[in-house]
Design a protein around this motif. Structure first.
Motif, PDB file in Angstrom:
ATOM      1  N   THR A   1      13.079  -8.189 -11.653  1.00  0.00           N
ATOM      2  CA  THR A   1      12.850  -6.783 -12.021  1.00  0.00           C
ATOM      3  C   THR A   1      11.363  -6.440 -11.907  1.00  0.00           C
ATOM      4  O   THR A   1      11.000  -5.341 -11.493  1.00  0.00           O
ATOM      5  N   HIS A   2      10.506  -7.408 -12.238  1.00  0.00           N
ATOM      6  CA  HIS A   2       9.063  -7.185 -12.042  1.00  0.00           C
ATOM      7  C   HIS A   2       8.775  -6.904 -10.556  1.00  0.00           C
ATOM      8  O   HIS A   2       8.036  -5.980 -10.222  1.00  0.00           O
ATOM      9  N   THR A   3       9.395  -7.695  -9.690  1.00  0.00           N
ATOM     10  CA  THR A   3       9.156  -7.539  -8.252  1.00  0.00           C
ATOM     11  C   THR A   3       9.576  -6.152  -7.770  1.00  0.00           C
ATOM     12  O   THR A   3       8.868  -5.513  -6.990  1.00  0.00           O
TER      13      THR A   3
ATOM     14  N   MET B   1       7.833 -10.253  -1.421  1.00  0.00           N
ATOM     15  CA  MET B   1       7.497 -11.678  -1.254  1.00  0.00           C
ATOM     16  C   MET B   1       6.514 -12.173  -2.318  1.00  0.00           C
ATOM     17  O   MET B   1       6.411 -13.376  -2.537  1.00  0.00           O
ATOM     18  N   HIS B   2       5.788 -11.252  -2.987  1.00  0.00           N
ATOM     19  CA  HIS B   2       4.573 -11.677  -3.679  1.00  0.00           C
ATOM     20  C   HIS B   2       4.804 -12.717  -4.782  1.00  0.00           C
ATOM     21  O   HIS B   2       3.939 -13.539  -5.034  1.00  0.00           O
ATOM     22  N   ASP B   3       5.970 -12.732  -5.429  1.00  0.00           N
ATOM     23  CA  ASP B   3       6.206 -13.699  -6.511  1.00  0.00           C
ATOM     24  C   ASP B   3       7.294 -14.710  -6.163  1.00  0.00           C
ATOM     25  O   ASP B   3       7.777 -15.426  -7.039  1.00  0.00           O
ATOM     26  N   ILE B   4       7.676 -14.773  -4.898  1.00  0.00           N
ATOM     27  CA  ILE B   4       8.824 -15.593  -4.492  1.00  0.00           C
ATOM     28  C   ILE B   4       8.563 -17.091  -4.731  1.00  0.00           C
ATOM     29  O   ILE B   4       9.493 -17.881  -4.843  1.00  0.00           O
TER      30      ILE B   4
ATOM     31  N   ALA C   1      -0.741  -2.872  -7.371  1.00  0.00           N
ATOM     32  CA  ALA C   1       0.547  -2.503  -7.966  1.00  0.00           C
ATOM     33  C   ALA C   1       1.055  -3.613  -8.883  1.00  0.00           C
ATOM     34  O   ALA C   1       1.629  -3.351  -9.945  1.00  0.00           O
ATOM     35  N   ASP C   2       0.830  -4.854  -8.496  1.00  0.00           N
ATOM     36  CA  ASP C   2       1.248  -6.004  -9.307  1.00  0.00           C
ATOM     37  C   ASP C   2       0.586  -5.916 -10.674  1.00  0.00           C
ATOM     38  O   ASP C   2       1.231  -6.006 -11.719  1.00  0.00           O
ATOM     39  N   SER C   3      -0.718  -5.696 -10.658  1.00  0.00           N
ATOM     40  CA  SER C   3      -1.430  -5.708 -11.924  1.00  0.00           C
ATOM     41  C   SER C   3      -1.101  -4.468 -12.773  1.00  0.00           C
ATOM     42  O   SER C   3      -0.950  -4.566 -13.992  1.00  0.00           O
TER      43      SER C   3
HETATM   44 MG    MG Z   1       3.637 -10.366  -9.748  1.00  0.00          MG
END
Ligand code: MG
Length: 400
Positions: free
Chosen positions: A97-99, A126-129, A210-212
């Motif tokens: 859900t974060h992704t 892909m960023h947290d895969i 966007a992640d942060s």
């Molecule tokens: Mg992340």
């Protein structure tokens, strides 16, 4: 006489020879018309390591996004904790859900800046895969376990997943993503080196921002919902005061439950708006230059100084009040301990690894293969393998 005419919506043909000049059904025409010169354009892609034919209506980065979305590592994100474990309820975010939240915020920013949304979305998905089970605690434990092998980084492991561990094609391992998509993740893996000099492509910078923005906002939301924090505690922070003022002005007095949701919504909106405004000012005079030019010149997207200081204040507060909360520490320690025991038992007896990781143990080293096997697990799967390895059962453990 006009030199061109529109046949139907989205298609403009040359009036003399009938050849299409612009055809918005083609992704490269859409990109040419809609994207800024400094966006990453599909037509400039350096392609894939294993060459493939172009798709007739899906651009190369849209195909990468779909490959990531359909990978098994992506689906396993639903079973990986972000900050809070499954024992603490079902409301809070998982890695999956974060992704999706990161992808949503990143696409909004990317569209506003006229960057490549498909590439942005592929990078966001892909960023947290590569995250291991048990959140940051899992990463810390694996990093220590693999200290003699260069440590463990989830960003680096994401590249191992998409280039080696995912099986989709007969002829080669991995997802065969475009070089630009791989480079975006590689920049994340080597982020510290990239903080000066040459900058990352704008799409990857957008995903980082966007992640942060997403995790700060949803950690506030989750911590409030779990009762680890109160709005009164948060109201001492400048960014929260500003957000609460905006909510009060727009809505008057709101019930507590609704206030939490509005707070998260406004908190994201405030930061996204600030980044878009600052970035638009920075990028506007650079129209005409390419993505490569901007990387060479070290162009970096930034929040305003005021907001950046407020974000740092919020992050310092969350670090102490949430990530080190007394309810989280024992849960994390127990989870880290399970991972450590699994690592030690498997390294000392690699014959208990599933077949393909036994092969990787022979190819690389038992420690590296065990690290990869553990890092790909979901939290629950890891719990079950721990029970298995500490029981009297023998034989190889299950593959993911
Ligand atoms: Mg992340």
């Amino acid at each position: 006489m006009s030199l061109s005419q529109s046949l139907h919506i989205g298609v403009v043909v040359d009036a003399f020879n009938g050849e299409p000049i612009i055809d918005l059904r083609r992704y490269d025409d859409r990109e040419h018309l809609l994207l800024a010169s400094f966006a990453t354009h599909s037509r400039d892609s350096k392609g894939r390591i294993h060459p493939e034919k172009d798709h007739s209506y899906r651009g190369p980065y849209a195909r990468d996004r779909d490959r990531i979305l359909h990978s098994s590592a992506f689906r396993r994100l639903s079973g990986k904790m972000q900050v809070f474990t499954g024992e603490m309820g079902i409301y809070h975010r998982t890695r999956l859900t974060h992704t999706f939240e990161v992808a949503s915020v990143a696409r909004t920013i990317s569209r506003a800046l006229r960057l490549n949304e498909d590439l942005t979305e592929a990078l966001a998905l892909m960023h947290d895969i590569g995250h291991p089970p048990y959140g940051h605690c899992g990463e810390d434990v694996l990093h220590e376990c693999l200290a003699g092998n260069g440590g463990f980084s989830h960003n680096q492991f994401a590249l191992v997943i998409v280039q080696q561990l995912e099986k989709r094609y007969q002829a080669f391992d991995g997802l065969n993503l475009c070089r630009e998509t791989l480079r975006g993740q590689d920049v994340r893996a080597n982020k510290k080196a990239a903080s000066v000099g040459r900058s990352a492509g704008l799409e990857i910078q957008v995903v980082d921002a966007a992640d942060s923005i997403a995790y700060d906002a949803h950690d506030v939301d989750d911590a409030l919902q779990l009762g680890l924090l109160s709005i009164d505690q948060l109201a001492g922070l400048s960014i929260i005061r500003r957000t609460l003022d905006a909510i009060n002005q727009a809505n008057g007095t709101v019930p507590k439950q609704q206030l939490r949701q509005l707070l998260v919504h406004e908190l994201i909106d405030l930061q996204v708006s600030d980044l878009i405004q600052q970035s638009s000012q920075l990028l506007f005079p650079l129209e005409g230059r390419t993505s490569e030019d901007l990387s060479e010149s070290g162009v970096r997207l930034k929040h305003s100084e005021v907001l950046e200081a407020e974000r740092k204040e919020l992050e310092r507060f969350l670090f102490e009040a949430v990530y080190r909360h007394e309810r989280l520490i024992p849960v994390r320690e127990a989870a880290g301990n399970r991972l450590l025991i699994l690592f030690e038992k498997l390294v000392s007896n690699p014959s208990r690894l599933p077949m393909r990781f036994r092969q990787r143990a022979e190819q690389f080293s038992p420690a590296i293969a065990v690290g990869e096997y553990l890092a790909g697990m979901t939290d629950n799967f890891c719990d079950r393998q721990y029970q298995q390895i500490t029981s009297l059962a023998s034989g190889p453990l299950a593959d993911w």
